[in-house]
Write an enzyme that holds these catalytic residues in place. Structure first.
Site, PDB file in Angstrom:
ATOM      1  N   ARG A  67       0.806  -1.228   0.000  1.00  0.00           N
ATOM      2  CA  ARG A  67       0.000   0.000   0.000  1.00  0.00           C
ATOM      3  C   ARG A  67       0.836   1.273   0.000  1.00  0.00           C
ATOM      4  NH1 ARG A  67      -3.110  -3.717   3.050  1.00  0.00           N
ATOM      5  NH2 ARG A  67      -5.148  -4.040   2.116  1.00  0.00           N
ATOM      6  N   GLU A 104       4.754 -11.241  15.056  1.00  0.00           N
ATOM      7  CA  GLU A 104       4.169 -11.749  16.286  1.00  0.00           C
ATOM      8  C   GLU A 104       4.456 -13.243  16.443  1.00  0.00           C
ATOM      9  OE1 GLU A 104      -0.140 -11.752  18.558  1.00  0.00           O
ATOM     10  OE2 GLU A 104       0.133 -10.559  16.734  1.00  0.00           O
TER      11      GLU A 104
END
Length: 182
Positions: A67, A104
């Site tokens: 993006r 994560e």
């Protein structure tokens, strides 16, 4: 239309998707802005206004996969400077410099084509969203590994509660700071 009005239009066009990509996440989708011509134009104007104010401090504009490409290229064109993509591993042809970073659960790798960032290049890093800061921090580290200097980072949306700005370790400017969204 003034800056505050443009920001209000952009903010109103951001689409929220609960529990995406996993439960407990309120996903902020920039594509709602791009689907609305008025909001898209407002965002384009705001991005270009930002980079024009810093044009004398920037040699290259980097957009982060994927993006960041949507805004970074327009910002680079606004100041007549090169646009450089930083992508996930295996997406760029030719020889690449890479940096690994922690996710994560596990790790990922970002790459930039060798020679696209040179010693002393002052680089503006652009992305749509700053959440935990891992991707933006990795991009900054990759720029420095190539000999560049991070002139600053610009994002459309910052999720402030996640404190990603602290992890980046560089100057970060956000168009819209969301204080209460994870």
């Amino acid at each position: 239309m003034d800056r505050a009005e443009k920001i209000k239009i952009v903010r109103a066009a951001i689409t929220e998707f609960p529990d995406f990509p996993k439960p407990g996440i309120m996903f902020q989708d920039i594509f709602g802005v791009l689907a609305d011509p008025e909001a898209n134009k407002a965002l384009h104007d705001l991005a270009c206004e930002h980079v024009l104010q810093h044009a004398d401090q920037v040699d290259k504009v980097v957009g982060l996969d994927a993006r960041g490409f949507l805004f970074g290229n327009s910002m680079a064109l606004a100041i007549n400077k090169p646009f450089v993509p930083i992508r996930k591993a295996g997406k760029l042809p030719g020889k690449c410099s890479a940096v690994k970073y922690a996710l994560e659960y596990g790790e990922d790798t970002m790459e930039v084509q060798e020679g696209s960032i040179k010693q002393g290049d002052r680089v503006l890093v652009v992305d749509d969203l700053l959440a935990t800061g891992g991707t933006l921090a990795a991009a900054c580290n990759l720029i420095k590994k190539c000999g560049g200097e991070v002139a600053g980072c610009w994002v459309v949306i910052e999720l402030a509660v996640l404190k990603g700005r602290d992890k980046v370790g560089e100057k970060v400017e956000a168009l819209i700071v969301m204080e209460d969204v994870e």
